[in-house]
Design an enzyme around this catalytic site. Sequence first.
Site, PDB file in Angstrom:
ATOM      1  N   ASP A 159       9.291   3.058  -0.328  1.00 27.01           N
ATOM      2  CA  ASP A 159       8.247   3.682   0.479  1.00 27.01           C
ATOM      3  C   ASP A 159       8.548   3.338   1.940  1.00 27.01           C
ATOM      4  O   ASP A 159       8.226   2.263   2.422  1.00 27.01           O
ATOM      5  CB  ASP A 159       6.873   3.139   0.057  1.00 27.01           C
TER       6      ASP A 159
ATOM      7  N   LYS B 224       4.858   9.217   9.055  1.00 27.36           N
ATOM      8  CA  LYS B 224       4.712   8.727  10.414  1.00 27.36           C
ATOM      9  C   LYS B 224       5.626   9.443  11.403  1.00 27.36           C
ATOM     10  O   LYS B 224       5.335  10.529  11.856  1.00 27.36           O
ATOM     11  CB  LYS B 224       4.969   7.210  10.459  1.00 27.36           C
TER      12      LYS B 224
ATOM     13  N   TYR C  72       0.839  -1.191   0.000  1.00 28.89           N
ATOM     14  CA  TYR C  72       0.000   0.000   0.000  1.00 28.89           C
ATOM     15  C   TYR C  72       0.876   1.242   0.000  1.00 28.89           C
ATOM     16  O   TYR C  72       1.818   1.347   0.792  1.00 28.89           O
ATOM     17  CB  TYR C  72      -0.898   0.003   1.241  1.00 28.89           C
TER      18      TYR C  72
END
Length: 409
Positions: free
Chosen positions: A223, A251, A128
């Site tokens: 990623d 994050k 994702y």
Amino acid sequence: MPGGVNSPVRAFRSVGRTPFFVEKAKGAYLYDADGNRYLDYVCSWGPGILGHAVPSVVEAVQKACENGLTFGAPTEKEVELAQLIQSCVPSMEMMRLVNSGTEAVMSAVRAARGFTGREKIIKFTGCYHGHSDGLLVKAGSGLLTGSVPDSAGVPAGYAAATLLAEYNDIESVRRLLEENEGQVACIVVEPVAANMGVVPPEEGFLAVLREAADASGALLIFDEVITGFRLGLGGAQGYYGVTPDLSTFGKIVGGGMPLAAYGGRRDVMSCVAPCGAVYQAGTLSGNPIAVTAGTEMLKLLIAHPEIYAQIDQSAARLEEAYRETGLTVNRVGSLLSPFFTREKVRDYQSVMTSDTAAFARYFGWMLEKGIYVAPSQFEAMFVSAAHSAEMIDMTCDMVKEYGKSGMIL
């Protein structure tokens, strides 16, 4: 709000429950609106590496707020954060701050296309990379949780430019590169897949991806929205010793506030406006409050690198407890996932052998014991420095107790 929430997994639909609503968080605990306390292994999906409401981070943010919330103009703080990121991740020669992981990956892919003059990209089934159109093809995270293989509303043209390879299967990558010779702009990958549960790269997989990208003229994008600054100060690229052309971070880099970054090779990033023709902009990019939180968080991690050994050890103890129940467990550093299957989990197909009904029973049992794990079989558990040895002991005891209940599989 669709489903009563602002992000799908929060709705708890896959585990057949009504979500609790958080009132506050401190250290390793969440407190809901009904007065319940939960030991938190979600950590806001990763950024809470030091726990919630870290005093020095909160103090820095409060002080920054006194000077204004947003300016839409450059600040010295943006430069300071960029320098901190670069000091930890040398491949980030030039970068741009944005507001979310979705925006970071979308922008990195656009930069890769602009630099190479190619349109197609390769991604991996079950990985994702945010909810931008071109990357919502066989994605993980909430799409798996909600049993939605692809998103409605994505034009066919976007999907046609996205080529699907299988994680940990380098031959599937080579085949796509050969079939689309000279057309692939980039290979984008989670260096540790963490949105279909935690699935580590097999030995040599990332290094061979690097070689395949070089041989084809494509760029390699890591990623690291989840792995960045969680597996170590150097992220997954430091952990595995493989350097991508571009990286995305989120994050932790925002210290718990909306912030992300993308960047990498100077020649590639020089294509981004105003230096080049690849356009990307945002009024809130590099927001001074989020940048303050991220800067303070990174300074703490740099000053206390021993934190990584602590949280890795805690996660290893949890891994052992889950293994005693007979479940399959994958762990990399402080990221782990117990899979409700007896099969080895190495890719999307093996992930999908998991018994989601059994997971839902386990989730409900743990929640009732005051332990909050991700409300989906296809998400990671996160361990923080706020999880004391006693908390880990208690959690291990609860896991073992559940294992003896006969409800595992």
